[in-house]
Design a protein around this motif. Structure first.
Motif, mmCIF file in Angstrom:
data_model
loop_
_atom_site.group_PDB
_atom_site.id
_atom_site.type_symbol
_atom_site.label_atom_id
_atom_site.label_comp_id
_atom_site.label_asym_id
_atom_site.label_seq_id
_atom_site.Cartn_x
_atom_site.Cartn_y
_atom_site.Cartn_z
ATOM 1 N N LEU A 52 0.828 -1.104 0.031
ATOM 2 C CA LEU A 52 0.078 0.041 0.010
ATOM 3 C C LEU A 52 1.100 1.333 -0.020
ATOM 4 O O LEU A 52 0.565 2.318 -0.833
ATOM 5 N N ALA A 53 1.881 1.295 0.497
ATOM 6 C CA ALA A 53 2.782 2.432 0.639
ATOM 7 C C ALA A 53 3.518 2.739 -0.495
ATOM 8 O O ALA A 53 3.427 3.821 -1.015
ATOM 9 N N LEU A 54 3.734 1.597 -1.118
ATOM 10 C CA LEU A 54 4.493 1.746 -2.568
ATOM 11 C C LEU A 54 3.536 2.427 -3.619
ATOM 12 O O LEU A 54 3.807 3.170 -4.629
ATOM 13 N N SER A 76 -4.922 13.704 -2.465
ATOM 14 C CA SER A 76 -5.736 13.175 -1.544
ATOM 15 C C SER A 76 -5.790 11.624 -1.290
ATOM 16 O O SER A 76 -5.910 11.202 -0.326
ATOM 17 N N VAL A 77 -5.982 10.968 -2.304
ATOM 18 C CA VAL A 77 -6.067 9.651 -2.250
ATOM 19 C C VAL A 77 -4.778 8.954 -2.070
ATOM 20 O O VAL A 77 -4.546 8.274 -1.058
ATOM 21 N N GLY A 78 -3.558 9.546 -2.691
ATOM 22 C CA GLY A 78 -2.256 9.264 -2.141
ATOM 23 C C GLY A 78 -1.967 9.467 -0.415
ATOM 24 O O GLY A 78 -1.324 8.404 0.225
ATOM 25 N N VAL A 79 -2.415 10.426 -0.183
ATOM 26 C CA VAL A 79 -2.213 10.564 1.504
ATOM 27 C C VAL A 79 -3.017 9.757 2.066
ATOM 28 O O VAL A 79 -2.287 9.262 3.440
ATOM 29 N N GLY A 80 -4.264 9.364 1.961
ATOM 30 C CA GLY A 80 -5.023 8.250 2.445
ATOM 31 C C GLY A 80 -4.481 7.047 2.320
ATOM 32 O O GLY A 80 -4.464 6.421 3.329
ATOM 33 N N LEU A 81 -4.118 6.696 1.302
ATOM 34 C CA LEU A 81 -3.290 5.078 1.120
ATOM 35 C C LEU A 81 -1.955 5.356 2.116
ATOM 36 O O LEU A 81 -1.669 4.241 2.514
ATOM 37 N N ALA A 82 -1.253 6.455 2.000
ATOM 38 C CA ALA A 82 -0.044 6.472 3.081
ATOM 39 C C ALA A 82 -0.589 6.187 4.492
ATOM 40 O O ALA A 82 0.295 5.251 5.157
ATOM 41 N N LEU A 83 -1.594 7.033 4.923
ATOM 42 C CA LEU A 83 -2.080 6.859 6.423
ATOM 43 C C LEU A 83 -2.386 5.259 6.450
ATOM 44 O O LEU A 83 -2.269 4.731 7.523
ATOM 45 N N GLY A 84 -3.100 4.619 5.494
ATOM 46 C CA GLY A 84 -3.375 3.282 5.825
ATOM 47 C C GLY A 84 -2.254 2.179 5.797
ATOM 48 O O GLY A 84 -2.109 1.351 6.466
ATOM 49 N N ALA A 85 -1.050 2.669 5.007
ATOM 50 C CA ALA A 85 0.001 1.888 5.020
ATOM 51 C C ALA A 85 0.644 2.019 6.342
ATOM 52 O O ALA A 85 1.227 0.793 6.860
#
Length: 344
Positions: free
Chosen positions: A126-128, A329-338
């Protein structure tokens, strides 16, 4: 120890992101390579002061050598990134370099330390994905396979730096090997500046301008940046850039002369405070990354540190009032999930 490792990895991402943000602003007012050199010198001085403060013992010659090799790998990655940005599409170069720079130490960590739990593996993936989404401009243009070669090689250079620094023995300390890396990368950048300056003097004038300076540091992690209608947007390992770049000449001499030494004619004062902040952010990021790897797993440190583009985007929103695009915004959300998955 895992908690300390995770916090240090996130601190590395925040420091690198803040350094890139400051470097991006500085590169709007002065030549990118000069900003990089000043930031590296300031960061090197901070590392020496940190080593004296911590009273780290004299490192073994092999540790210094490994640190210097790491700095050369990072410096080479920087030069390859410049070439890729000048010859190809920034929208292709930025995300490929960002993912590769985080992927190399991730793979080294997985091979050396074994596979982590399923949740952490999911967090890595998810981070990548988050790095790719945040780093990729809204309009990346057409993709050609040959456009991927130099960005990937640049990412390998940056990732090699991180892998070497992260794998130094616990007894080696981390400050003096980082100082050796900084000296090696600054020396490489100084040679580039000298060669470019000599070429400019030989032609009796500045070369043709490219569509924007790039700010990027590795291993010395040199940072790069460019602006598009005043926007700062996270891109490659420490880079911000416009959606698309004009194609430069395929001649190597022209590529190495792409506005790296040309300053804004409207700017008379060098932005030293911003360049210094960029260097301090880079230095703090390197130190936190080394601490994260020493107290936990290298792959965790690599992936968390590689989330720095999210910090740059958030700072641009908080300081400059820039709105996050839906993609960001989607990318930041993915980063938080990671981060949540990796911390489980």
């Amino acid at each position: 120890m895992q908690f300390i490792s995770i916090l240090s990895g996130l601190a590395a991402a925040l420091s690198w992101g803040a350094g890139d943000f400051a470097g991006g602003l500085a590169s709007r007012r002065a030549a990118a390579v000069r900003v990089v050199l000043v930031s590296q010198l300031v960061g090197g001085a901070a590392l020496v002061a940190l080593g004296l403060l911590l009273r780290e013992s004299r490192p073994a010659a092999t540790d210094v050598l490994w640190g210097a090799l790491a700095g050369l790998a990072g410096g080479l990655g920087l030069l390859l990134l410049y070439l890729s940005l000048a010859r190809g599409k920034m929208g292709v170069a930025a995300p490929l370099t960002a993912v590769a720079s985080g992927g190399i130490p991730l793979l080294v960590g997985l091979v050396v330390e074994g596979l982590p739990g399923a949740a952490q593996m999911g967090g890595f993936a998810l981070a990548l994905l988050a790095i790719w989404v945040i780093s990729r401009p809204d309009e990346a243009g057409d993709f050609r396979p040959r456009d991927a070669v130099l960005p990937l090689l640049a990412g390998v250079g940056f990732g090699t730096f991180l892998a070497i620094i992260g794998r130094l023995g616990d007894g080696a300390g981390f400050v003096w090997p980082l100082v050796a890396a900084r000296v090696a990368s600054v020396a490489m950048l100084a040679v580039v500046v000298f060669v470019q300056g000599a070429g400019e003097r030989g032609r009796g004038g500045a070369g043709e301008q490219a569509s924007g300076g790039r700010w990027q540091v590795a291993g010395g992690r040199s940072e790069s940046a460019s602006s598009d209608a005043g926007r700062i947007e996270a891109a490659s390992p420490h880079a911000t850039g416009p959606a698309d770049a004009e194609r430069a000449s395929e001649d190597a001499h022209s590529v190495l002369n792409t506005d790296l030494l040309t300053t804004d004619p409207l700017t008379t004062l060098f932005p030293f405070p911003l360049a210094a902040l960029a260097g301090l952010g880079d230095t703090a990021g390197n130190a936190f990354f080394a601490l994260s790897a020493a107290t936990g797993r290298l792959d965790v440190a690599a992936v968390l540190g590689a989330l720095y583009p999210a910090a740059t985007v958030v700072l641009a929103r908080a300081v400059l009032g820039e709105r996050l695009s839906p993609r960001q915004s989607v990318g930041v959300g993915l980063a938080l999930g990671a981060v949540i998955l990796i911390a489980l």
